[in-house]
Design a protein around this motif. Structure first.
Motif, PDB file in Angstrom:
ATOM      1  N   LEU A   9       0.859  -1.180   0.000  1.00 23.06           N
ATOM      2  CA  LEU A   9       0.000   0.000   0.000  1.00 23.06           C
ATOM      3  C   LEU A   9       0.894   1.229   0.000  1.00 23.06           C
ATOM      4  CD1 LEU A   9      -2.683   1.583   0.394  1.00 23.06           C
ATOM      5  CD2 LEU A   9      -2.311   1.307   2.861  1.00 23.06           C
ATOM      6  N   ARG A  17      -3.149   4.484   6.181  1.00 25.03           N
ATOM      7  CA  ARG A  17      -2.250   3.333   6.318  1.00 25.03           C
ATOM      8  C   ARG A  17      -2.606   2.532   7.567  1.00 25.03           C
ATOM      9  NH1 ARG A  17       1.532   7.184   5.295  1.00 25.03           N
ATOM     10  NH2 ARG A  17       2.497   6.912   7.351  1.00 25.03           N
ATOM     11  N   GLU A  21      -3.784  -1.276   7.719  1.00 28.67           N
ATOM     12  CA  GLU A  21      -3.065  -2.253   8.539  1.00 28.67           C
ATOM     13  C   GLU A  21      -4.017  -2.982   9.474  1.00 28.67           C
ATOM     14  OE1 GLU A  21      -0.113   0.338  10.198  1.00 28.67           O
ATOM     15  OE2 GLU A  21       1.267   0.033   8.516  1.00 28.67           O
ATOM     16  N   THR A  36       3.661  -1.241   3.788  1.00 24.71           N
ATOM     17  CA  THR A  36       3.213   0.095   3.393  1.00 24.71           C
ATOM     18  C   THR A  36       4.405   0.990   3.085  1.00 24.71           C
ATOM     19  OG1 THR A  36       3.170   0.938   5.674  1.00 24.71           O
ATOM     20  CG2 THR A  36       1.142  -0.086   4.841  1.00 24.71           C
TER      21      THR A  36
END
Length: 141
Positions: A9, A17, A21, A36
């Motif tokens: 991502l 984010r 997650e 990420t």
């Protein structure tokens, strides 16, 4: 048998984010793993390092400083190693121009990012399910 799906991502929003997650943490690690990056330059530096293990699919935000998602997508498509990576644009933008531009740059898909956590979880579950069933030859063990 295939290994877990590897997702990257790329999103400048720490909150987005974190939500991703959290959503991905609800899945079985044997099904999917998430990494990420907070910016396009960070992701490109990581993905072009010599010993990198490439993700199977990339979720890419559009509206980011330094290098927007379109510039990141263009850089992926110009790179001889990264050009075949599936890239799903993941944005709150519903603008027809943004959607058309993403597909013009060869995005694999365009997913509207939900602002409601429950719906966001459903999106992530559907995303993982789809990409786990996709025929990606490099995912075979």
């Amino acid at each position: 048998m295939s290994r877990p799906l590897r997702v990257l991502l790329i999103d400048d929003s720490a909150a987005d984010r974190f939500l991703a997650e959290e959503a991905f943490s609800l899945t079985d690690d044997l099904i999917c793993t998430l990494t990420t990056a907070a910016s396009g330059p960070e992701a490109l530096a990581r993905l072009t390092s010599p010993d990198v293990i490439l993700p199977d699919v990339v979720l890419l935000d559009i509206n980011m400083p330094l290098m927007d998602g379109f510039a990141v997508l263009s850089a992926f498509k110009a790179d001889p190693v990264l050009h075949l990576l599936p890239v799903v644009m993941f944005s709150t933008s519903q603008g027809e121009h943004d959607i058309a531009h993403a597909y013009t740059l060869q995005a694999s898909a365009y997913l509207l990012k939900s602002t409601h956590f429950h719906t966001f979880l459903e999106q992530i579950e559907a995303f993982i399910s789809f990409w786990n069933r996709a025929s990606l030859p490099h995912r075979r063990v």
